[in-house]
Design a protein around this motif. Sequence first.
Motif, PDB file in Angstrom:
ATOM      1  N   MET A   1       0.964  -1.623  -0.184  1.00  0.00           N
ATOM      2  CA  MET A   1      -0.051   0.047   0.431  1.00  0.00           C
ATOM      3  C   MET A   1       0.981   1.231   0.208  1.00  0.00           C
ATOM      4  O   MET A   1       2.065   1.321   0.209  1.00  0.00           O
ATOM      5  N   THR A   2       0.497   2.376  -0.779  1.00  0.00           N
ATOM      6  CA  THR A   2       1.109   3.588  -0.690  1.00  0.00           C
ATOM      7  C   THR A   2       0.140   4.834  -0.321  1.00  0.00           C
ATOM      8  O   THR A   2      -0.921   4.398  -0.204  1.00  0.00           O
ATOM      9  N   THR A   3       1.015   5.592   0.580  1.00  0.00           N
ATOM     10  CA  THR A   3       0.555   6.804   0.983  1.00  0.00           C
ATOM     11  C   THR A   3       0.526   8.123   0.155  1.00  0.00           C
ATOM     12  O   THR A   3       1.724   8.614  -0.468  1.00  0.00           O
ATOM     13  N   GLU A   4      -0.564   8.008  -0.209  1.00  0.00           N
ATOM     14  CA  GLU A   4      -0.384   9.946  -1.212  1.00  0.00           C
ATOM     15  C   GLU A   4      -0.709  10.670  -0.421  1.00  0.00           C
ATOM     16  O   GLU A   4      -1.716  11.370  -0.082  1.00  0.00           O
ATOM     17  N   LEU A   5       0.520  11.599  -0.336  1.00  0.00           N
ATOM     18  CA  LEU A   5      -0.225  13.416  -0.289  1.00  0.00           C
ATOM     19  C   LEU A   5      -0.569  13.574  -0.551  1.00  0.00           C
ATOM     20  O   LEU A   5      -0.921  14.051  -1.188  1.00  0.00           O
ATOM     21  N   THR A   6      -1.306  14.951   0.251  1.00  0.00           N
ATOM     22  CA  THR A   6      -2.522  15.573  -0.712  1.00  0.00           C
ATOM     23  C   THR A   6      -1.967  17.441  -0.223  1.00  0.00           C
ATOM     24  O   THR A   6      -1.137  17.436   1.169  1.00  0.00           O
ATOM     25  N   SER A   7      -2.405  18.312  -0.228  1.00  0.00           N
ATOM     26  CA  SER A   7      -1.302  19.648  -0.865  1.00  0.00           C
ATOM     27  C   SER A   7      -2.715  19.852   0.557  1.00  0.00           C
ATOM     28  O   SER A   7      -3.268  20.263   1.368  1.00  0.00           O
ATOM     29  N   ALA A   8      -1.234  20.694   1.740  1.00  0.00           N
ATOM     30  CA  ALA A   8      -1.881  21.363   2.926  1.00  0.00           C
ATOM     31  C   ALA A   8      -0.898  22.732   3.230  1.00  0.00           C
ATOM     32  O   ALA A   8      -0.552  22.588   2.831  1.00  0.00           O
ATOM     33  N   THR A   9      -2.265  23.323   3.996  1.00  0.00           N
ATOM     34  CA  THR A   9      -1.694  24.769   4.794  1.00  0.00           C
ATOM     35  C   THR A   9      -0.048  24.094   5.855  1.00  0.00           C
ATOM     36  O   THR A   9       0.082  23.001   6.223  1.00  0.00           O
ATOM     37  N   PRO A  10       1.381  24.489   5.055  1.00  0.00           N
ATOM     38  CA  PRO A  10       2.269  24.730   5.473  1.00  0.00           C
ATOM     39  C   PRO A  10       2.473  25.257   6.458  1.00  0.00           C
ATOM     40  O   PRO A  10       1.726  25.638   8.191  1.00  0.00           O
ATOM     41  N   THR A  11       3.430  23.627   7.758  1.00  0.00           N
ATOM     42  CA  THR A  11       3.109  24.161   8.983  1.00  0.00           C
ATOM     43  C   THR A  11       4.328  24.882   9.496  1.00  0.00           C
ATOM     44  O   THR A  11       5.053  25.104  10.561  1.00  0.00           O
ATOM     45  N   TYR A  12       5.647  25.567   7.810  1.00  0.00           N
ATOM     46  CA  TYR A  12       7.394  25.497   8.535  1.00  0.00           C
ATOM     47  C   TYR A  12       6.152  26.892   7.839  1.00  0.00           C
ATOM     48  O   TYR A  12       5.388  28.270   7.500  1.00  0.00           O
ATOM     49  N   THR A  13       7.656  28.049   8.424  1.00  0.00           N
ATOM     50  CA  THR A  13       7.183  29.227   7.867  1.00  0.00           C
ATOM     51  C   THR A  13       8.821  29.371   7.676  1.00  0.00           C
ATOM     52  O   THR A  13       9.634  29.550   8.613  1.00  0.00           O
ATOM     53  N   PHE A  14       8.808  30.547   7.016  1.00  0.00           N
ATOM     54  CA  PHE A  14      11.091  30.602   6.573  1.00  0.00           C
ATOM     55  C   PHE A  14      10.680  33.109   6.612  1.00  0.00           C
ATOM     56  O   PHE A  14       9.827  33.240   5.694  1.00  0.00           O
ATOM     57  N   ALA A  15      10.060  33.235   7.291  1.00  0.00           N
ATOM     58  CA  ALA A  15       9.796  34.521   6.959  1.00  0.00           C
ATOM     59  C   ALA A  15      11.015  35.081   7.196  1.00  0.00           C
ATOM     60  O   ALA A  15      10.998  36.474   6.737  1.00  0.00           O
ATOM     61  N   ASP A  16      12.778  35.153   6.563  1.00  0.00           N
ATOM     62  CA  ASP A  16      13.167  36.044   5.646  1.00  0.00           C
ATOM     63  C   ASP A  16      12.849  35.860   4.592  1.00  0.00           C
ATOM     64  O   ASP A  16      13.173  36.986   3.038  1.00  0.00           O
ATOM     65  N   LEU A  17      12.042  35.378   3.600  1.00  0.00           N
ATOM     66  CA  LEU A  17      10.981  34.681   2.763  1.00  0.00           C
ATOM     67  C   LEU A  17      10.403  36.211   2.190  1.00  0.00           C
ATOM     68  O   LEU A  17       9.677  36.283   1.287  1.00  0.00           O
ATOM     69  N   GLN A  18       9.992  36.484   3.723  1.00  0.00           N
ATOM     70  CA  GLN A  18       8.418  37.338   3.665  1.00  0.00           C
ATOM     71  C   GLN A  18       8.748  38.453   2.124  1.00  0.00           C
ATOM     72  O   GLN A  18       9.777  39.301   2.444  1.00  0.00           O
ATOM     73  N   GLY A  19       8.196  38.841   0.949  1.00  0.00           N
ATOM     74  CA  GLY A  19       8.841  40.208   0.374  1.00  0.00           C
ATOM     75  C   GLY A  19       9.425  40.056  -0.550  1.00  0.00           C
ATOM     76  O   GLY A  19       9.747  40.653  -1.262  1.00  0.00           O
ATOM     77  N   SER A  20      10.517  39.021  -0.443  1.00  0.00           N
ATOM     78  CA  SER A  20      11.081  38.491  -1.314  1.00  0.00           C
ATOM     79  C   SER A  20      11.024  38.339  -3.044  1.00  0.00           C
ATOM     80  O   SER A  20       9.863  38.386  -3.319  1.00  0.00           O
ATOM     81  N   SER A  21      11.766  39.041  -3.594  1.00  0.00           N
ATOM     82  CA  SER A  21      11.064  38.650  -5.312  1.00  0.00           C
ATOM     83  C   SER A  21      11.651  37.624  -5.523  1.00  0.00           C
ATOM     84  O   SER A  21      12.847  36.967  -5.474  1.00  0.00           O
ATOM     85  N   VAL A  22      10.904  36.804  -6.216  1.00  0.00           N
ATOM     86  CA  VAL A  22      11.346  35.070  -6.212  1.00  0.00           C
ATOM     87  C   VAL A  22      10.390  35.331  -8.257  1.00  0.00           C
ATOM     88  O   VAL A  22      10.125  35.473  -8.999  1.00  0.00           O
ATOM     89  N   PHE A  23      11.828  34.180  -9.003  1.00  0.00           N
ATOM     90  CA  PHE A  23      11.344  34.676  -9.991  1.00  0.00           C
ATOM     91  C   PHE A  23      11.383  32.663 -10.670  1.00  0.00           C
ATOM     92  O   PHE A  23      13.069  32.058  -9.825  1.00  0.00           O
ATOM     93  N   ILE A  24      10.175  32.263 -11.482  1.00  0.00           N
ATOM     94  CA  ILE A  24      10.428  30.675 -11.102  1.00  0.00           C
ATOM     95  C   ILE A  24      10.080  30.326 -12.838  1.00  0.00           C
ATOM     96  O   ILE A  24       8.783  31.211 -13.335  1.00  0.00           O
ATOM     97  N   THR A  25      10.581  29.364 -13.482  1.00  0.00           N
ATOM     98  CA  THR A  25      10.478  29.272 -14.907  1.00  0.00           C
ATOM     99  C   THR A  25       9.977  27.825 -14.635  1.00  0.00           C
ATOM    100  O   THR A  25      10.049  27.137 -14.065  1.00  0.00           O
ATOM    101  N   GLY A  26       8.741  27.418 -15.512  1.00  0.00           N
ATOM    102  CA  GLY A  26       7.798  26.726 -15.296  1.00  0.00           C
ATOM    103  C   GLY A  26       6.566  26.704 -14.549  1.00  0.00           C
ATOM    104  O   GLY A  26       6.854  25.231 -14.046  1.00  0.00           O
ATOM    105  N   GLY A  27       6.649  28.447 -13.593  1.00  0.00           N
ATOM    106  CA  GLY A  27       6.868  27.699 -12.668  1.00  0.00           C
ATOM    107  C   GLY A  27       4.627  28.459 -12.556  1.00  0.00           C
ATOM    108  O   GLY A  27       4.137  28.362 -11.552  1.00  0.00           O
ATOM    109  N   GLY A  28       3.880  27.251 -13.242  1.00  0.00           N
ATOM    110  CA  GLY A  28       1.810  27.427 -13.669  1.00  0.00           C
ATOM    111  C   GLY A  28       2.111  26.127 -13.681  1.00  0.00           C
ATOM    112  O   GLY A  28       0.809  25.812 -13.657  1.00  0.00           O
ATOM    113  N   SER A  29       2.960  25.420 -13.856  1.00  0.00           N
ATOM    114  CA  SER A  29       2.319  23.978 -14.307  1.00  0.00           C
ATOM    115  C   SER A  29       3.014  23.343 -13.337  1.00  0.00           C
ATOM    116  O   SER A  29       4.668  23.234 -13.360  1.00  0.00           O
TER     117      SER A  29
END
Length: 263
Positions: free
Chosen positions: A1-29
Amino acid sequence: MTTELTSATPTYTFADLQGSSVFITGGGSGIGAALTEGFLQQGAKVALVQRTDAGEFCDAMEAKYGVRPLFILCDIIDIEALQAALQQAVDAHGRIKVLINNAAVDNRHSLQDYTVTDWNQSLNVNLRPHFFTAQWVAAGMKASGGGSIINLSSISYLMGNAGYPAYVAAKAGIVGLTRGLARELGVDNIRVNALLPGWVMTERQKELWVTPEALDEHLGKQCLNMLLQPEDMIAPTLFLASEASRAMTGQALVVDGGVVVTG
């Protein structure tokens, strides 16, 4: 049997990323969409490019988080267009702090029937943009006192997978490029790391490659009895982007459920 994880509200916070400018290629799928959402959850300002329309995805993100990622239609094979997209992201969000080279195409192909044009096309998608995006953002990151570049590779080259040698070569090249750039840019406090996912159950994978037999065979190689989901790549990427990994550069971080062993 396998366990399939599903999206959930994160329990982790990286405070230094707040307000950061992030650029992602292929970021829509696929994995890229999961990463876009993961950075939005941290309060980052995200710009994404891909060659197909991501308007519906951006609508969903805006409805969920009250902030719309900046989508720029762009084929990353066109380096001038990619550079223009990077400038557009800077104009909208400020200097890029986090660059994620995620976009890739893992088309299967034979050795004998592959042409020079096919080879060039594969590397022009799967490797070349990683160099030129890093080249473009380096000056701005230096002026800002540092930054993080994350290149998505794959365990396919560590496994020595057959069926798509051009893709495997590109993914190996990404790790080499990552290590070279880490040495090149470290003097400016710019960290460059690679993330190597295992077999992640994106919609593309499920539509094209996943069969019960192939899945059982692969899961038999994993230590963890679970299906990897795009969301499983969020926390490792946030870690590499944040000051939590401030002493890490030139590394290849494997997130594959325990298929390959590094070190």
